[in-house]
Structures are given as C-alpha cells and as structure tokens.
Design an enzyme around this catalytic site. Structure first.
Site, PDB file in Angstrom:
ATOM      1  N   LYS A  15     112.739 -41.256  42.103  1.00  0.00           N
ATOM      2  CA  LYS A  15     113.649 -40.015  41.928  1.00  0.00           C
ATOM      3  C   LYS A  15     112.432 -39.118  40.889  1.00  0.00           C
ATOM      4  O   LYS A  15     111.850 -39.405  40.275  1.00  0.00           O
ATOM      5  CB  LYS A  15     114.854 -40.220  41.396  1.00  0.00           C
ATOM      6  N   ALA A 102     106.917 -47.473  34.902  1.00  0.00           N
ATOM      7  CA  ALA A 102     107.368 -46.985  33.830  1.00  0.00           C
ATOM      8  C   ALA A 102     106.979 -45.469  33.723  1.00  0.00           C
ATOM      9  O   ALA A 102     106.569 -44.773  32.530  1.00  0.00           O
ATOM     10  CB  ALA A 102     106.524 -47.547  32.453  1.00  0.00           C
ATOM     11  N   ASP A 142     120.091 -45.515  36.394  1.00  0.00           N
ATOM     12  CA  ASP A 142     119.437 -44.979  37.533  1.00  0.00           C
ATOM     13  C   ASP A 142     119.804 -45.553  38.738  1.00  0.00           C
ATOM     14  O   ASP A 142     119.326 -45.331  40.080  1.00  0.00           O
ATOM     15  CB  ASP A 142     117.892 -44.647  37.397  1.00  0.00           C
TER      16      ASP A 142
HETATM   17  O1  C5P Z   1     119.630 -47.858  31.776  1.00  0.00           O
HETATM   18  P1  C5P Z   1     118.451 -48.173  31.530  1.00  0.00           P
HETATM   19  O2  C5P Z   1     118.023 -49.405  31.273  1.00  0.00           O
HETATM   20  O3  C5P Z   1     117.527 -47.541  32.511  1.00  0.00           O
HETATM   21  O4  C5P Z   1     117.973 -47.339  30.084  1.00  0.00           O
HETATM   22  C1  C5P Z   1     116.896 -47.547  29.321  1.00  0.00           C
HETATM   23  C2  C5P Z   1     117.154 -47.071  27.884  1.00  0.00           C
HETATM   24  O5  C5P Z   1     117.076 -45.664  27.894  1.00  0.00           O
HETATM   25  C3  C5P Z   1     118.671 -47.350  27.213  1.00  0.00           C
HETATM   26  O6  C5P Z   1     118.623 -48.677  26.607  1.00  0.00           O
HETATM   27  C4  C5P Z   1     118.581 -46.240  26.138  1.00  0.00           C
HETATM   28  O7  C5P Z   1     117.897 -46.487  25.118  1.00  0.00           O
HETATM   29  C5  C5P Z   1     118.025 -44.981  26.916  1.00  0.00           C
HETATM   30  N1  C5P Z   1     118.999 -44.327  27.644  1.00  0.00           N
HETATM   31  C6  C5P Z   1     120.104 -43.509  26.760  1.00  0.00           C
HETATM   32  N2  C5P Z   1     120.730 -42.573  27.547  1.00  0.00           N
HETATM   33  C7  C5P Z   1     120.890 -42.735  28.848  1.00  0.00           C
HETATM   34  C8  C5P Z   1     119.966 -43.462  29.808  1.00  0.00           C
HETATM   35  C9  C5P Z   1     118.977 -44.201  29.160  1.00  0.00           C
HETATM   36  O8  C5P Z   1     119.638 -43.658  25.703  1.00  0.00           O
HETATM   37  N3  C5P Z   1     121.694 -42.056  29.379  1.00  0.00           N
END
Ligand code: C5P
Length: 306
Positions: A15, A102, A142
């Site tokens: 995305k 990443a 995501d």
């Molecule tokens: O959900 P995901 O594992 O992709 O998110 C990785 C990290 O990114 C979370 O642990 C957080 O530190 C940060 N994040 C955030 N707010 C969001 C999405 C991600 O702070 N809405």
C-alpha cells in the site's frame, strides 16, 4: 469442511498512504491515525501447501531482512487462524517478497493477509472476510487493509476501514532503499519532534484528497498527498529529502514518503511518466532500486496458475 489436497496461491498488495495524519497516543501505546490507503500492484505472494507442522521459506529477500522465526508475520497469521478455527497449524508456506522490506508499504502485513486467505482455503475453515479482518487486526494495524485492498480511509490505529470511491488509475514511481526504517522508531521520532496541529482540524482535512480521487485527476490527487511522519522519516534518513526533490524536478504531480518510510512514492501523470521518473531516480544514485506500480488494486485473493 474439507481442506484442499493441493496448494493455494494467494497474492496480497502493498500500500501507499496517500494521506497519513497522526493524532494523540492512545492508552494501548498506538497513535490515533486518520489515513487514506491505496493498494498498489506490487504484491506479496504466498503459496500454502499441505504438510505436517508449520514450515516457512522466504524467497526474494536478498538481504535476509525478513525474520523466519516465530516473529514472522506469516507464521503468526497461520498460528492465529489455526487457534481461532481450532485446527492443527499444518502448512508449508513459501512467501515471495516483492514489496520493499521495512519500506512503509506494509509488506509484512501483506504476508499476514495472504497467509490468512491461503490457510483458510487450504484448511477449508471458510471464515468470513470480517473474521479474517478481526484476526488480522490483532497481528498488525495494516493487515485489515491488505485484506480489503482498493482505496480506503483508515481510522483508529489505521485498522478501522471505510472503502473510498476512486476513479481511474494512478501510476507511481517508487524510490526504494535497502536499509528499512523501524515503524516504532519513526513514530517515536515524530513524538520527539513535537510538531502538532489540532487533531480535529487534521481529520477533516482529507476532504480535498477524497474529492480528487473521485475526479480521477492525478494533478489534484498529487497536490493533496501528505504524511505527518515524513519529517520524522527525513530526520532519520536525510537523503529522503533529496530523493523527493529529484522526483519533483521530474514533474511528479505529488511526492510523499509512504507510511513510516523510507520508500518515497511519486505520483506520475501516466504510465510513461512513471517510467521516466523511475529512470531519473535510478540515475540519481540516491536509491537502491526504483520501481513502478499502479493502483488501486484488490486485496488479498487466491490466484491460479498465473
Ligand atoms: O501494528 P504494527 O505492528 O504495524 O505497528 C508497529 C508499531 O508502530 C507499533 O508498535 C507502534 O509503535 C507504531 N504504531 C503507532 N500507531 C499506529 C500504528 C503503529 O504508534 N497507529
């Protein structure tokens, strides 16, 4: 409920965040988000074969950046589905990476989404999309969008989705860097930089973008691209500023860091223009690879023999 004798092949898109607005930190540690996602034609592929136990092979990960232990999102997705459906987690998974690792384009989340759809078909568990989305949301913010695809507005952690209307095709040139960025580190840098605007005002500001998407006009969509995390990503990788300048000089209608970066997405007027921008990005020596992509495309789905 019967499982399949043969394998299942699933593709799930990466995305681009056309807009990403960051709000206050929530009690669960995540940031409140308001984002507009577009799924693009660079997709992860997962093949699930019947077999005893859970095995994973990752292909196309030239730099060995993808973990293959229990932290891998495809493994976590298979285990979460098996747990939910109360079936043994017997599957041999092959993940072929195409989305930059990443890179801010949800490659890991696409692996999770593709694995959920693949194992659901392989094991004959036949869960509804809503159930897969619920399991996916627990794996990463995501993952629901990688299941849904097309164009959507995300709120909450970015995982509460409302499909958005979008007309036509959007052609992108993507500047990829081998050294990825850690999403938590980019959010932490954003917090340290302390740039804030009123959250209620921010949330209403994407109306221009949503109207532009309905008009199908890449100039209007380009002008409405934005990302609150961009400044933090450039602080961590200053060359991103130079990459953005190169894409602007090539006449991109808009340029934005995707998600937490470091992939830079440049919107082109058409497919040929996207190829020209990609060639200039390559020539700049600032990128490890330049790709082109088109969106929007569907979410995770079973593909046959392609
Ligand atoms: O959900 P995901 O594992 O992709 O998110 C990785 C990290 O990114 C979370 O642990 C957080 O530190 C940060 N994040 C955030 N707010 C969001 C999405 C991600 O702070 N809405």
């Amino acid at each position: 409920m019967t499982g399949r004798q043969h394998g299942v092949r699933v593709r799930a898109p990466g995305k681009i965040n056309l807009s990403l607005r960051v709000g206050p930190t929530r009690p669960d540690g995540y940031h409140a988000l308001s984002t507009v996602f577009q799924a693009v034609s660079i997709a992860e592929e997962v093949v699930a074969l019947p077999g005893e136990g859970l095995r994973l092979v990752v292909r196309n990960d030239e730099h060995g950046a993808v973990p293959t232990d229990a932290s891998n999102l495809a493994i976590r997705a298979a285990l979460a589905l098996a747990d939910h459906a109360e079936v043994p987690a017997d599957v041999h998974l092959t993940v072929t990476k195409r989305v930059p690792v990443a890179g801010g384009m949800a490659g890991g989340s696409a692996d999770a989404a593709a694995t959920l759809v693949a194992c659901d078909a392989l094991w004959g568990t036949n869960l509804s999309r809503d159930e897969l989305v619920e399991i996916g949301a627990r794996l990463g913010a995501d993952v629901p969008f990688c299941l849904l695809g097309q164009t959507a507005v995300g709120t909450g952690r970015g995982d509460e989705l409302t499909p958005a209307m979008s007309k036509g095709e959007y052609h992108w040139a993507l500047a990829v860097r081998n050294h990825g960025l850690s999403t938590p580190e980019v959010f932490a840098t954003y917090d340290e930089l302390g740039v804030r605007a009123r959250w209620d005002a921010k949330r209403e500001a994407d109306i221009d973008l949503l109207l532009a998407l309905r008009s199908g006009d890449p100039e209007a969509v380009g002008a409405a691209l934005r990302n609150d995390l961009q400044h933090a990503a450039i602080t961590l990788v200053p060359q991103l500023g130079e990459i953005i300048a190169v894409a602007r000089r090539c006449g991109a209608t808009g340029v934005v860091v995707s998600g937490s970066g470091p992939t830079v997405a440049a919107l082109a007027r058409n497919r040929h223009h996207a190829l020209v921008i990609a060639a200039e990005l390559t020539a700049s020596g600032l990128v490890d690879a330049a790709l082109t992509a088109v969106g929007p495309v569907p979410g995770a789905r079973v593909v046959r023999g392609e």
